[in-house]
Design a protein around this motif. Structure first.
Motif, PDB file in Angstrom:
ATOM      1  N   THR A  27     -62.347  68.530 -50.939  1.00 55.75           N
ATOM      2  CA  THR A  27     -63.093  67.401 -50.392  1.00 55.75           C
ATOM      3  C   THR A  27     -63.610  66.558 -51.545  1.00 55.75           C
ATOM      4  O   THR A  27     -64.297  67.069 -52.428  1.00 55.75           O
ATOM      5  N   VAL A  28     -63.285  65.278 -51.529  1.00 56.48           N
ATOM      6  CA  VAL A  28     -63.705  64.341 -52.579  1.00 56.48           C
ATOM      7  C   VAL A  28     -64.811  63.463 -52.021  1.00 56.48           C
ATOM      8  O   VAL A  28     -64.680  62.905 -50.917  1.00 56.48           O
ATOM      9  N   TYR A  29     -65.898  63.325 -52.791  1.00 56.18           N
ATOM     10  CA  TYR A  29     -67.067  62.569 -52.354  1.00 56.18           C
ATOM     11  C   TYR A  29     -67.242  61.314 -53.202  1.00 56.18           C
ATOM     12  O   TYR A  29     -66.723  61.206 -54.311  1.00 56.18           O
ATOM     13  N   ALA A  30     -68.030  60.379 -52.656  1.00 59.17           N
ATOM     14  CA  ALA A  30     -68.316  59.133 -53.371  1.00 59.17           C
ATOM     15  C   ALA A  30     -69.490  59.274 -54.315  1.00 59.17           C
ATOM     16  O   ALA A  30     -69.648  58.469 -55.236  1.00 59.17           O
ATOM     17  N   ASP A  31     -70.317  60.310 -54.121  1.00 59.93           N
ATOM     18  CA  ASP A  31     -71.524  60.479 -54.931  1.00 59.93           C
ATOM     19  C   ASP A  31     -71.601  61.903 -55.450  1.00 59.93           C
ATOM     20  O   ASP A  31     -70.925  62.812 -54.963  1.00 59.93           O
ATOM     21  N   SER A  32     -72.455  62.085 -56.462  1.00 59.01           N
ATOM     22  CA  SER A  32     -72.621  63.409 -57.078  1.00 59.01           C
ATOM     23  C   SER A  32     -73.355  64.378 -56.160  1.00 59.01           C
ATOM     24  O   SER A  32     -73.260  65.601 -56.350  1.00 59.01           O
ATOM     25  N   ASP A  33     -74.108  63.870 -55.198  1.00 63.23           N
ATOM     26  CA  ASP A  33     -74.823  64.747 -54.264  1.00 63.23           C
ATOM     27  C   ASP A  33     -73.924  65.273 -53.152  1.00 63.23           C
ATOM     28  O   ASP A  33     -74.373  66.050 -52.308  1.00 63.23           O
ATOM     29  N   ARG A  34     -72.683  64.793 -53.117  1.00 62.35           N
ATOM     30  CA  ARG A  34     -71.692  65.247 -52.152  1.00 62.35           C
ATOM     31  C   ARG A  34     -72.155  65.049 -50.702  1.00 62.35           C
ATOM     32  O   ARG A  34     -72.198  65.976 -49.899  1.00 62.35           O
ATOM     33  N   THR A  35     -72.510  63.800 -50.390  1.00 58.82           N
ATOM     34  CA  THR A  35     -72.950  63.460 -49.037  1.00 58.82           C
ATOM     35  C   THR A  35     -71.948  62.562 -48.311  1.00 58.82           C
ATOM     36  O   THR A  35     -71.773  62.679 -47.105  1.00 58.82           O
ATOM     37  N   GLU A  36     -71.289  61.644 -49.035  1.00 58.60           N
ATOM     38  CA  GLU A  36     -70.342  60.718 -48.424  1.00 58.60           C
ATOM     39  C   GLU A  36     -68.915  61.136 -48.776  1.00 58.60           C
ATOM     40  O   GLU A  36     -68.517  61.104 -49.934  1.00 58.60           O
ATOM     41  N   VAL A  37     -68.144  61.514 -47.768  1.00 63.22           N
ATOM     42  CA  VAL A  37     -66.785  62.001 -47.980  1.00 63.22           C
ATOM     43  C   VAL A  37     -65.830  60.816 -48.088  1.00 63.22           C
ATOM     44  O   VAL A  37     -65.832  59.915 -47.247  1.00 63.22           O
ATOM     45  N   LEU A  38     -64.993  60.825 -49.141  1.00 66.18           N
ATOM     46  CA  LEU A  38     -63.976  59.798 -49.319  1.00 66.18           C
ATOM     47  C   LEU A  38     -62.623  60.249 -48.772  1.00 66.18           C
ATOM     48  O   LEU A  38     -61.979  59.541 -48.011  1.00 66.18           O
ATOM     49  N   GLU A  39     -62.202  61.423 -49.191  1.00 69.08           N
ATOM     50  CA  GLU A  39     -60.910  61.929 -48.748  1.00 69.08           C
ATOM     51  C   GLU A  39     -60.928  63.447 -48.728  1.00 69.08           C
ATOM     52  O   GLU A  39     -61.799  64.086 -49.334  1.00 69.08           O
ATOM     53  N   MET A  40     -59.955  64.006 -48.046  1.00 66.09           N
ATOM     54  CA  MET A  40     -59.864  65.456 -47.913  1.00 66.09           C
ATOM     55  C   MET A  40     -58.391  65.856 -47.974  1.00 66.09           C
ATOM     56  O   MET A  40     -57.536  65.209 -47.369  1.00 66.09           O
ATOM     57  N   LYS A  41     -58.120  66.920 -48.727  1.00 65.91           N
ATOM     58  CA  LYS A  41     -56.768  67.458 -48.815  1.00 65.91           C
ATOM     59  C   LYS A  41     -56.804  68.929 -48.427  1.00 65.91           C
ATOM     60  O   LYS A  41     -57.693  69.665 -48.856  1.00 65.91           O
ATOM     61  N   GLU A  42     -55.828  69.332 -47.626  1.00 63.22           N
ATOM     62  CA  GLU A  42     -55.734  70.714 -47.171  1.00 63.22           C
ATOM     63  C   GLU A  42     -54.340  71.256 -47.443  1.00 63.22           C
ATOM     64  O   GLU A  42     -53.347  70.533 -47.269  1.00 63.22           O
ATOM     65  N   TRP A  43     -54.286  72.533 -47.856  1.00 63.90           N
ATOM     66  CA  TRP A  43     -53.011  73.195 -48.134  1.00 63.90           C
ATOM     67  C   TRP A  43     -52.855  74.384 -47.180  1.00 63.90           C
ATOM     68  O   TRP A  43     -53.831  75.082 -46.867  1.00 63.90           O
ATOM     69  N   PHE A  44     -51.614  74.602 -46.736  1.00 63.60           N
ATOM     70  CA  PHE A  44     -51.328  75.629 -45.736  1.00 63.60           C
ATOM     71  C   PHE A  44     -50.197  76.538 -46.221  1.00 63.60           C
ATOM     72  O   PHE A  44     -49.395  76.163 -47.078  1.00 63.60           O
ATOM     73  N   LYS A  45     -50.140  77.721 -45.611  1.00 65.03           N
ATOM     74  CA  LYS A  45     -49.064  78.670 -45.894  1.00 65.03           C
ATOM     75  C   LYS A  45     -48.650  79.360 -44.598  1.00 65.03           C
ATOM     76  O   LYS A  45     -49.452  79.519 -43.676  1.00 65.03           O
ATOM     77  N   HIS A  46     -47.370  79.770 -44.567  1.00 64.08           N
ATOM     78  CA  HIS A  46     -46.829  80.616 -43.498  1.00 64.08           C
ATOM     79  C   HIS A  46     -46.966  79.964 -42.117  1.00 64.08           C
ATOM     80  O   HIS A  46     -47.319  80.624 -41.137  1.00 64.08           O
ATOM     81  N   ARG A  47     -46.692  78.680 -42.023  1.00 63.63           N
ATOM     82  CA  ARG A  47     -46.700  77.993 -40.736  1.00 63.63           C
ATOM     83  C   ARG A  47     -45.276  77.851 -40.203  1.00 63.63           C
ATOM     84  O   ARG A  47     -44.331  77.649 -40.976  1.00 63.63           O
ATOM     85  N   GLU A  48     -45.131  77.924 -38.884  1.00 66.95           N
ATOM     86  CA  GLU A  48     -43.809  77.786 -38.276  1.00 66.95           C
ATOM     87  C   GLU A  48     -43.245  76.380 -38.455  1.00 66.95           C
ATOM     88  O   GLU A  48     -42.036  76.203 -38.596  1.00 66.95           O
ATOM     89  N   ASP A  49     -44.113  75.382 -38.425  1.00 71.88           N
ATOM     90  CA  ASP A  49     -43.631  74.008 -38.590  1.00 71.88           C
ATOM     91  C   ASP A  49     -43.476  73.618 -40.054  1.00 71.88           C
ATOM     92  O   ASP A  49     -43.161  72.463 -40.355  1.00 71.88           O
ATOM     93  N   LEU A  50     -43.734  74.563 -40.989  1.00 72.64           N
ATOM     94  CA  LEU A  50     -43.550  74.369 -42.431  1.00 72.64           C
ATOM     95  C   LEU A  50     -44.469  73.291 -43.002  1.00 72.64           C
ATOM     96  O   LEU A  50     -44.181  72.717 -44.050  1.00 72.64           O
ATOM     97  N   LEU A  51     -45.581  73.011 -42.328  1.00 74.07           N
ATOM     98  CA  LEU A  51     -46.592  72.118 -42.896  1.00 74.07           C
ATOM     99  C   LEU A  51     -47.255  72.809 -44.078  1.00 74.07           C
ATOM    100  O   LEU A  51     -47.714  73.944 -43.959  1.00 74.07           O
ATOM    101  N   TYR A  52     -47.296  72.130 -45.231  1.00 71.94           N
ATOM    102  CA  TYR A  52     -47.919  72.745 -46.405  1.00 71.94           C
ATOM    103  C   TYR A  52     -49.070  71.926 -46.977  1.00 71.94           C
ATOM    104  O   TYR A  52     -49.865  72.443 -47.763  1.00 71.94           O
ATOM    105  N   MET A  53     -49.223  70.659 -46.584  1.00 74.15           N
ATOM    106  CA  MET A  53     -50.352  69.876 -47.082  1.00 74.15           C
ATOM    107  C   MET A  53     -50.693  68.766 -46.094  1.00 74.15           C
ATOM    108  O   MET A  53     -49.820  68.187 -45.472  1.00 74.15           O
ATOM    109  N   ARG A  54     -51.989  68.506 -45.978  1.00 68.31           N
ATOM    110  CA  ARG A  54     -52.465  67.407 -45.137  1.00 68.31           C
ATOM    111  C   ARG A  54     -53.503  66.610 -45.922  1.00 68.31           C
ATOM    112  O   ARG A  54     -54.437  67.183 -46.493  1.00 68.31           O
ATOM    113  N   GLU A  55     -53.353  65.291 -45.950  1.00 70.38           N
ATOM    114  CA  GLU A  55     -54.282  64.395 -46.620  1.00 70.38           C
ATOM    115  C   GLU A  55     -54.980  63.532 -45.576  1.00 70.38           C
ATOM    116  O   GLU A  55     -54.329  62.971 -44.702  1.00 70.38           O
TER     117      GLU A  55
END
Length: 698
Positions: free
Chosen positions: A427-455
């Motif tokens: 999770t990437v934030y706009a401030d050092s206090d980590r209150t406002e979220v800018l973007e999020m990246k998620e990584w996956f394993k062992h899925r049937e649909d072969l999804l490995y990353m979501r942005e």
């Protein structure tokens, strides 16, 4: 005696008085920090662990170990006598059974039966994920005890020395020339505080240097005359910009004043880490590994402030080099007796750097042999290190691990901890206090649909999913803002695995554009326009399948086929389905300026029938200034129109198939979204108290 005491007080310099005051303050700071560490530590009590089941080697010393301890005591006394200003060596601490053990015998080389553990990165990642970090009781002194790696693995916690011994044991077992290091480091490294560091996932690759301009030495012609008024206006703008920058600098200075003061224990904080020498396992350059993070560091890294000693399973070395500038100027040629004082002069020599010379001091060797220090290191007293497959696959003792970085938070889970296969989130934030979220990246394993990353871009709400090869629809990436039908989305495919060579598809409510690669017919783009659905059927609740969007127009674009003449090679063809018009545009030759065209129009006043084609000069428009006689033949135009009618029918079916494929993507995406939402609801119950300012294992 009183006169002598008065003389000593008189000879005391102001610098000595300052140093004494500093030491008094230092003792106070250490006492306060020890109290804070004690209050912050978990309720785990090492003194209450059960040691009755441990082997006899944990509880007693063999005659070889006793002799080794005597040699270590003799070496320690000589070192203390020759270097009275140096700190005591960390050489024979107590183990979990209260028995004194030499540190080299605590290292147990082990190769675990997992592919990742054959590489230093896999070993380091496992250790930092599997163990919970515990700070040293006193930050400026090494611990009084050093437990076996088997006990550390059992309770999944330890200090920097415990981390280091376990990691070094795994690295040596994997064939690396690795050593445990007792030294000094910064506060952030010792306390595992990464809140001021950039997350490794966000680090950009090194930039490639730009090539020299080939026109650097060409003749420079005089510039065009410029307006003096424009130059004056530009100068005014530059002055305003400079004044604004000065104000920003002043604000930055104010912010810097609010930063915490310099660490009073800087240079005194004890830390342990791993040294890996070059040579074995084709390691090109000597480097450090911080066991708390598993990160690779250069030996010139400013976070490492000095080294007291190093050891492996064969020997023990004391650093005799000046560390006032940290570790950046240290030589790691362990055969150099001027730089490293070796304890046991055994036949098993340590590895050396290939670029550094190896010299021996004959007098020192003779002196050591006279003392009787030619001794072979006994085998490790530690039992065989074992990690089960279950423990290896689930390294996080508390379910997950949370690491706080500068304006970022990284979360890690075991491979099968989450139902949706989530293993990591950044999770990437706009401030050092980590209150406002800018973007999020998620990584996956062992899925049937072969999804490995979501942005997920929280500002634009754009979601991009990435898939590995082998997806049922051969998806590579899927970007969307909503999973509602016929909303804007972009889909990329593994085109080499598709029969139609489809590379990318863009769709919204009114149009769909498809891009192709490597087709034999040289088609590279198809654009389809849709009309509005029948409102009466839509109000009646008829499904989208039974009430499809009407196809208004289909455009196709083709690359040049060099085997055909340009005036016979179609570049663009348009099927105006509603208006019943087909338009062909041909490629141009190099010397041509106007393309040849053929347009087939509907005959006004004549009813359209699919099984009938009516061709006349009224409904056929030709503009072919460079064309051959073939285009003037009505029979050939008639056959061409038949072919186009059949292709138009096939194209409409292909468009419907593409719509069905998009609908299938939406259904699978909505199912994945529901899994993600349920997972997110379960995580919302976790308190932010677990995410402390310092990084901790969760």
């Amino acid at each position: 005696m009183e006169a002598l005491q008065e003389m000593e007080e008189a000879e005391q310099t102001p610098e000595d008085m300052i140093s004494n005051d500093f030491l008094d303050d230092l003792e106070t700071d250490v006492a306060v920090e020890e109290a804070s560490v004690t209050s912050d530590e978990s309720d785990f009590d090492w003194s209450s662990i059960d040691t009755s089941h441990l082997p006899s080697s944990y509880k007693t010393n063999s005659w070889q170990e006793k002799e080794l301890l005597q040699l270590a005591d003799h070496f320690f006394q000589q070192y203390t006598h020759l270097c009275p200003d140096r700190k005591p060596l960390f050489i024979h601490p107590l183990n979990e059974c209260g028995v004194q053990k030499f540190v080299s015998t605590t290292v147990r080389p082990t190769l675990l039966p997992y592919p990742d553990m054959y590489y230093w990165s896999g070993c380091a990642s496992f250790v930092c994920d599997y163990l919970i970090m515990e700070p040293l009781k006193c930050p400026i002194t090494p611990p009084s005890s050093l437990y076996s790696s088997t006990t550390i693995l059992k309770y999944q916690r330890g200090n920097c020395f415990d981390f280091t011994v376990l990691l070094c044991s795994l690295l040596i077992g994997a064939g690396y020339d690795a050593y445990c290091v007792h030294g000094y480091a910064t506060l952030e490294m010792c306390s595992l505080d990464q809140t001021q560091e950039l997350c490794p996932r966000l680090r950009k690759p090194p930039e490639v240097p730009e090539e020299e301009d080939p026109n650097k030495y060409r003749i420079k012609y005089p510039l065009e005359p410029q307006s003096q008024f424009e130059l004056q206006q530009k100068a005014k703008k530059e002055e305003e910009t400079e004044s604004t920058q000065e104000e920003e600098r002043e604000e930055e200075v104010v912010v810097e004043v609010d930063k915490p003061k310099r660490d009073p224990l800087h240079g005194l904080r004890v830390h342990a880490w791993v040294l890996v020498l070059s040579g074995k396992r084709k390691v090109p350059e000597t480097f450090f590994i911080n066991p708390f993070t598993g990160n690779h560091h250069s030996t010139t890294d400013e976070c490492f402030l000095g080294i007291e000693s190093i050891w492996n399973h064969r020997n023990y070395w004391v650093n005799m080099q000046d560390c006032r500038k940290g570790c950046k100027d240290l030589s790691f040629d362990l055969n150099d007796s001027f730089c490293w004082e070796i304890m046991l002069s055994e036949s098993n020599k340590p590895s050396q750097l290939p670029t550094e010379s190896s010299q021996k001091d004959t007098d020192d060797m003779q002196e050591k042999e006279e003392i009787g220090m030619s001794f072979e290191m006994p085998l490790s007293w530690v039992a065989q290190i074992k990690v089960s497959c279950r423990e290896y696959e689930n390294p996080f003792s508390r379910g997950k691990k949370v690491i706080l970085y500068d304006k970022a938070k990284q979360e890690k889970w075991a491979a099968y901890a989450n139902e949706d296969g989530l293993v990591e989130r950044l999770t990437v934030y706009a401030d050092s206090d980590r209150t406002e979220v800018l973007e999020m990246k998620e990584w996956f394993k062992h899925r049937e649909d072969l999804l490995y990353m979501r942005e997920v871009n929280k500002q634009t709400q754009l979601i991009t999913e990435h898939f590995k090869p082998g997806h049922p629809l051969l998806l590579k990436a899927h970007s969307y803002t909503s999973l509602e039908p016929e909303t804007e989305r972009t889909v990329e495919f593994y085109h080499t695995a598709r029969v139609d060579g489809l590379w990318k598809r863009f769709e919204n409510a009114t149009e769909m554009t498809e891009y192709f690669v490597g087709r034999e017919d040289f088609l590279h783009m198809r654009h389809t326009e849709f009309g509005e659905r029948d409102q009466k059927m839509e109000k009646a609740g008829v499904t989208a399948d039974a009430n499809p969007r009407p196809i208004v127009q289909i455009k196709e674009y083709f690359h040049r086929n060099p085997e055909k003449p340009a005036d016979e090679d179609i570049e663009e063809r348009i099927f105006m389905v509603i208006d019943d018009v087909i338009q062909l545009t041909y490629h141009l030759e190099l010397h041509d300026t106007i393309a040849s065209k053929v347009v087939f129009c509907r005959v006004i006043g004549r009813e359209k029938r699919e099984d009938e084609i009516f061709l006349s000069r009224e409904n056929t428009v030709k503009y072919q200034p460079w064309s051959s006689e073939k285009h003037k033949n009505m029979r050939r135009l008639y056959d061409l129109l038949w072919e186009l009618r059949a292709e138009q029918k096939d194209l409409k079916q292909q468009v419907r198939d593409s719509e069905a494929e998009v609908l299938e993507e939406e259904q699978k995406g909505s199912q994945s979204s529901l899994e993600k939402e349920s997972q997110h609801i379960g995580e919302e119950d976790e308190s932010l108290a677990h995410h402390t300012a310092t990084n901790s294992t969760m």
